[in-house]
Enzyme design. Structure first.
Site: not given
Length: 898
Positions: A31, A782
């Site tokens: 902001k 894997s």
């Protein structure tokens, strides 16, 4: 420690000049940085200053005290703002009034505290009334300030102020706050001050500088309030960021019928349509729009028509202010090159810009916006891909209501957040959380939501509110969570005390089922059929761009034809993990598996396996055909055998009857197979060593299916056979020898040569450490990171939920390692195994097939290690494709979606 007297804690902005800019969001918060940027761009921004996030962190590190030097800087900045406004802070004749707002570097809508109209007291309120020529406005502003300050700074329950206000309205016969007269407001103010004296044992502070320090401390303190902590946890925002505080000269949208306040987006945050979108209220302050107390009006005429509203738009009501606002919107979007979410106030015809920030949006809107901005040349295709948070795509993969479904519509509100959800009605956020923990789907129904409801909103499938608009708290938070929301359902009456809602003459009680359609704003009675969305259009375009950017392939974990087809439809490039044990839980098959397990000798096991062979082969044929030549990695039987054992007397009797043995004998055999710690017991390759006939049957089914599918599809199938839970090179050698033997037999029997690969899952630390040796036998690795995480940490994934949340909440770990890979520990083992494997076998194919294969942060890690592919559940394939593209570009996504 640096000299806090010399440090700069405060940055000013105003009159076209600013000490900060948009690049300083870490220090000034989003902001504050954007206020400075807008000011420098020459937009009409009320002057003010920002207290930095560094000051917030110092505040917490030093017993909630302000740093030396900050006091003088704040007072100097207040004088600077007062001069720019031609006023004086605390002056009885020309007082400066300010707003005090939070502003972290990432937007956290509604999570922290705000105080408006600060500087008002019994003396300055009369000056404000005289200047404005409107006593009612001045005392309305004063009562708002006392109510906010009393709640936020002094800790008096907001509802206690509301009770006083409701009594005042009832006594005066008023429906709206705007109907209350100045004299009535004066009485309300005295009641508010008496309430504070009674609850706090001190008076409401009259000195503006005392008010200011109280508000700054309250905003800093709100960084650690429960709703902010919850929001940070849900959105993975670090506590150490801290919040800035923005103190800004007040401008008033509640100065009569020529004043207004509103919230707008440069594009529609729900659909992505390139059209100004927003809401405003005449004669109101900013919190009125988002609080849902009054139903707001559309900014544009097109928006008014679309909403079916008969109240005038800003475009019609205040055309000059609207025209200026439209120009500012276009300028800000071009400047920031992204959708802007803006707040504005019109004070007696003059437009002021109060905030701009990157607009939160739904995943569907984010896709459309990114693609259209790239097509228009505002951003590049690479930037478009980088702007989408991969996890947000999950919103697009959920059901919508079937087009031909029967709709028993009981209410229609605003379509505040898209998607559809069904669940039991609950009226309390605590109940929503409790029922969710029991596995029940709920719809949270509230008159209006507040930041305190966030835990219930997170637990609910969808949110329904009686009040509020498209920019209300419920709407913004629901869009951020990807949950359907219907807001402002006019005519809906909710009675928390009796636990029921009433509308159009119908009563629905807590526990009854409703369905929300966030696309239309409809509320439907009962369960309604739903369908999966088709991922085409902007989704397809963006994924096409992403696929050109990524290096890693994306496969799916799938073992059923339905999963495999879904995986293909989502763009999977093969199957990275087919868990063969999942194929065995069919009623007929489970009986054969139990016969096999409980057989007392190899002959009995082979007889049972012979019955499983044709069905297992048929399963594989189907998968190979669906994948049409894409790689398919099939894992041999992995889980502990006890998972297949019969448990009930009925199940034992059924298996005993099929095997022709005594049930008691079978029960005793079952007991001998039970294990104390089955996840570390007789499973994976250990099964194949003890019972090689199981691996032989599965290998035969794989190879025969590869031949059959290849012949039917006219494509070469190269199956990848994966041996699980290998820790020793010799284990893999033993099992691979059986696989190779079966392959040779099938080739000879079918007179058909074929290629195949044999690899292993790396899911034990020992396997990672000796991966160079294992790679002499394995043709691919894997990484089974589910089990690798369990065995590295020594934590059971099934039991971790009872204590890992405490680890996260107490800062022991930042993230659940089963959700996002532990880079330092588990990740180090993956890296070691990858390097060792490729040292032995250059170019070795490496992939990951645990749950981490669909986690964007884990995918980034996989890219750094150089894995060839990730494999995840079918519905996470698009997420993985996008995350892999961002990882290849070295970007984590801008998370502009809500």
């Amino acid at each position: 420690m640096a000299d806090t007297n010399q440090a700069k804690w405060v940055y000013t902005f105003g009159d076209g000049k600013a000490e900060g800019n948009a690049s300083m969001r870490n220090l000034l918060g989003g902001k504050g940085a954007n206020l400075a940027e807008m000011c420098a761009l020459g937009l009409p921004v009320p002057p003010g200053f920002t207290v930095t996030t560094d000051a917030c962190n110092w505040y917490y590190a030093n017993g909630r005290n302000f740093p030396d030097g900050m006091k003088g800087q704040v007072e100097t900045a207040l004088d600077h703002v007062a001069k720019l406004m031609g006023r004086e802070f605390g002056s009885p004749t020309h007082p400066l009034l300010v707003s005090v707002r939070s502003g972290a570097r990432a937007s956290m809508p509604g999570m922290m505290d705000t105080v408006l109209n600060l500087g008002l007291n019994d003396e300055t309120v009369t000056a404000l009334a005289g200047e404005a020529g409107d006593e009612r406005f001045a005392y309305d502003s004063y009562r708002r300030f006392i109510q906010m300050y009393g709640d936020v700074v002094m800790g008096v329950d907001h509802e206690m102020f509301e009770e006083i206000l409701d009594e005042a309205k009832a006594e005066g016969g008023h429906e709206q706050d705007t109907d209350i007269t100045a004299d009535e407001w004066k009485k309300v103010i005295e009641s508010y001050k008496e309430l504070i004296r009674r609850e706090c044992n001190e008076s409401f502070p009259q000195a503006p500088i005392e008010q200011a320090w109280g508000a700054i401390g309250a905003v800093f303190s709100s960084w650690m309030n429960q709703r902010a902590i919850t929001y940070r946890r849900l959105h993975n925002l670090p506590e150490e960021w801290g919040t800035a505080v923005n103190i800004q000269a007040m401008v008033f949208g509640n100065m009569g019928e020529s004043s207004a306040t509103g919230v707008a987006f440069t594009r529609n945050p729900s659909t992505g349509e390139n059209a100004l979108y927003g809401e405003f209220l005449v004669n109101a302050q900013g919190e009125d729009v988002v609080a849902g107390i009054r139903t707001p009006q559309a900014i544009t005429e097109a928006g008014r028509v679309a909403a079916g509203s008969d109240r005038p738009s800003l475009e019609k009501l205040m055309p000059e202010a609207f025209e200026a606002f439209q120009q500012f919107c276009d300028r800000l979007e071009q400047h920031y090159r992204d959708v802007q979410d803006m707040e504005f106030t019109i004070e007696r015809g003059k437009l002021w810009m109060l905030q701009t920030r990157t607009g939160k949006r739904t995943a569907r809107a984010a896709l459309r916006i990114a693609v259209e901005m790239a097509q228009d040349g505002l951003i590049t295709r690479e930037e478009a891909v980088e702007r989408i948070d991969p996890a947000s795509l999950d919103q697009l993969l959920h059901p919508t209501i079937a087009p031909d479904a029967t709709r028993d519509v009981i209410a229609t509100g605003l379509p505040a957040s898209p998607g559809a959800a069904t669940g039991e009605i609950v009226f309390s956020p605590d109940d929503a959380e409790k029922l969710k923990a029991q596995g029940r789907d709920v719809i949270l129904v509230r008159i209006e939501t507040s930041p305190e409801d966030i835990h219930g909103m997170h637990a609910a499938q969808g949110i329904l509110t009686a009040r509020g608009g498209m920019t209300s708290h419920a709407a913004v938070v629901a869009r951020g969570m990807g949950k359907p929301c219907v807001a402002g359902a006019g005519g809906l009456r909710i009675d928390y005390a009796t636990g029921e809602m009433r509308i159009a003459g119908r009563n629905l009680k807590e526990g009854e089922v409703i369905t929300l359609d966030g696309a239309t704003g409809q509320v439907l009675v009962g369960v309604v059929p739903m369908v999966q969305p088709e991922l085409t259009g902007h989704f397809g375009t963006l994924m096409e761009w992403a696929d050109k950017m990524r290096r890693m392939k994306v496969r799916a974990n799938a073992e059923t034809p339905a999963d495999a087809r879904a995986a293909r439809s989502f763009g999977a490039e093969g199957i990275g993990l087919c868990r063969t044990e999942h194929m065995f839980f069919d009623d007929e098959r489970i009986l054969w598996v139990r016969e096999m397990i409980l057989a007392e000798n190899e002959k009995g096991r082979r007889e049972a396996l012979a019955r499983l062979l044709p069905v297992q082969r048929a399963d594989f044929v189907e998968l190979f055909r669906i994948m049409a030549g894409l790689p398919v990695t099939i894992r041999l039987l992995d889980p502990p055998l006890h998972e297949f054992l019969p448990h009930t007397d009925e199940e034992i009797a059924e298996v005993a009857n099929a095997m022709g043995v005594d049930p008691d004998k079978l029960r005793r055999r079952t007991e001998t197979l039970r294990e104390f710690n089955p996840m570390l017991g007789h499973r994976g390759c250990r099964l194949a060593i003890t019972f090689p006939e199981i691996a032989e049957m599965q290998s035969r089914a794989i190879f025969e299916a590869a031949i059959e599918a290849g012949e039917k599809e006219g494509k070469t199938v190269v199956p990848e056979v994966m041996v699980p839970l290998v820790g020793l090179r010799s284990e893999l050698d033993f099992v691979k020898a059986r696989i190779d033997e079966v392959a040779a037999q099938v080739m000879q029997e079918r007179s058909h040569k074929f290629d195949y690969l044999v690899g292993t899952m790396i899911e034990l630390p020992r396997a990672a450490l000796v991966a160079d040796s294992i790679a002499e036998a394995a043709e691919f690795f894997s990484f089974g990171t589910n089990d690798l995480t369990q065995t590295t940490f020594g934590i059971s994934r099934d039991d971790a939920a009872s204590f890992l949340p405490d680890y996260v909440s107490k800062g022991v770990i930042k993230q659940d390692p089963f959700v996002s890979i532990d880079v330092d520990g588990v990740g180090a083992l993956v890296k070691i195994a990858s390097e060792k494997g490729r040292t032995t076998r250059p170019g070795m194919k490496l992939g990951i097939c645990g749950e981490h294969g669909g986690d964007p942060a884990s995918i980034r890690f996989c890219e750094t290690v150089g894995l060839d592919y990730v494999s995840c559940s079918p519905f996470r394939v698009p997420i993985a494709r996008l995350a892999a593209a961002q990882a290849a570009k070295g970007d984590s996504g801008m998370s502009s979606t809500a």
